[in-house]
Design an enzyme around this catalytic site. Sequence first.
Site, PDB file in Angstrom:
ATOM      1  CG  LEU A 131      -2.200  -0.752   1.224  1.00  0.00           C
ATOM      2  CD1 LEU A 131      -2.843  -0.719   2.605  1.00  0.00           C
ATOM      3  CD2 LEU A 131      -3.165  -0.204   0.181  1.00  0.00           C
ATOM      4  CG  ASP A 132       0.931   4.210  -3.143  1.00  0.00           C
ATOM      5  OD1 ASP A 132       1.883   3.448  -3.401  1.00  0.00           O
ATOM      6  OD2 ASP A 132       0.206   4.721  -4.024  1.00  0.00           O
ATOM      7  N   PRO A 133       2.213   4.875   1.105  1.00  0.00           N
ATOM      8  CG  PRO A 133       4.365   5.750   1.459  1.00  0.00           C
ATOM      9  CD  PRO A 133       3.468   5.183   0.380  1.00  0.00           C
TER      10      PRO A 133
END
Length: 310
Positions: free
Chosen positions: A49-51
Amino acid sequence: MPRKPERSQRTDLHGLLRFAKAPGPSSNEALQQLRRHLGWVKAGHAGTLDPAAAGLLLVLLGEAVKLVPYLADLEKEYVGVARFGAETDTQDAAGAVSRTAPWEHLDAARVGEALATFLGESQQEPPMFSALQVGGRRLYDLAREGREVERATRRIVVSEIRLLAWRPPDAEFLVRCSSGTYVRTIARDLGLRCGSAAHLAALTRTAIGPFRVEGATTLEELAALPAGGTPPLVRLADAVAHLPQAALGEREARGVLAGRAPVLRPPDAPSGLAPGGAVALLDASRRLLAVARLVAPGAPVELLRVFREP
């Protein structure tokens, strides 16, 4: 110079943990935070997942780390927010505005119709700000140097997409899509298809295959565990319930743990399993022994991963 004391590693945790990632840390940072609370257990995750994104991470502990290849390609479900009026260089809220356009002509019906055009199979060009490599370099490194390079499009499948709420200029939507789909690119393209500009303002992953975020364990819940405590884990066999499964007798089960591949014959062989297909081998107590590949009817399977779950 004194040596640092060696960090002990917990070895009694084996299974899949449904973990609820909060916005902020990267997936790897979240994984290390989790490991710190669980005694530095061996761990991996299936699907980054992206930050800035929140939601479900499938964290594999102990022997379950070997299951990553069989979970990474499961279909994903997300709830996203596309914000109209501005496009960014990263296609999400972290980037710099690269283009603006009016959005006032839009309504829920128009946005819903545009979302429906994403249904089915299509080709998607990955964004420049992504971890994919071209010529041995990460795309986001090239993008930070101000360079844009040609990217091969990738096949994606969107099985469901619909508008959940229209709060101008924001459109909240649900999407179920194949692994590797960039939802921020869908948001960017949604702006174009609506005759406007848009970027992804928020993203939550709500499901991976049969696993949902509801009831997933949070970092705060892990921190509250007593020393040596165990969070709710999914058994290895249940983690790969989407694979065809074959139950083995006691003799064959012992053989698998010793590295001997069995021949699957009816009624043990799953019906419809074609050569090349993966199959989960279980013992009489439904403990996962191995993931194997069917080579040919009547031939020993190929053992791909063997599990020694306590």
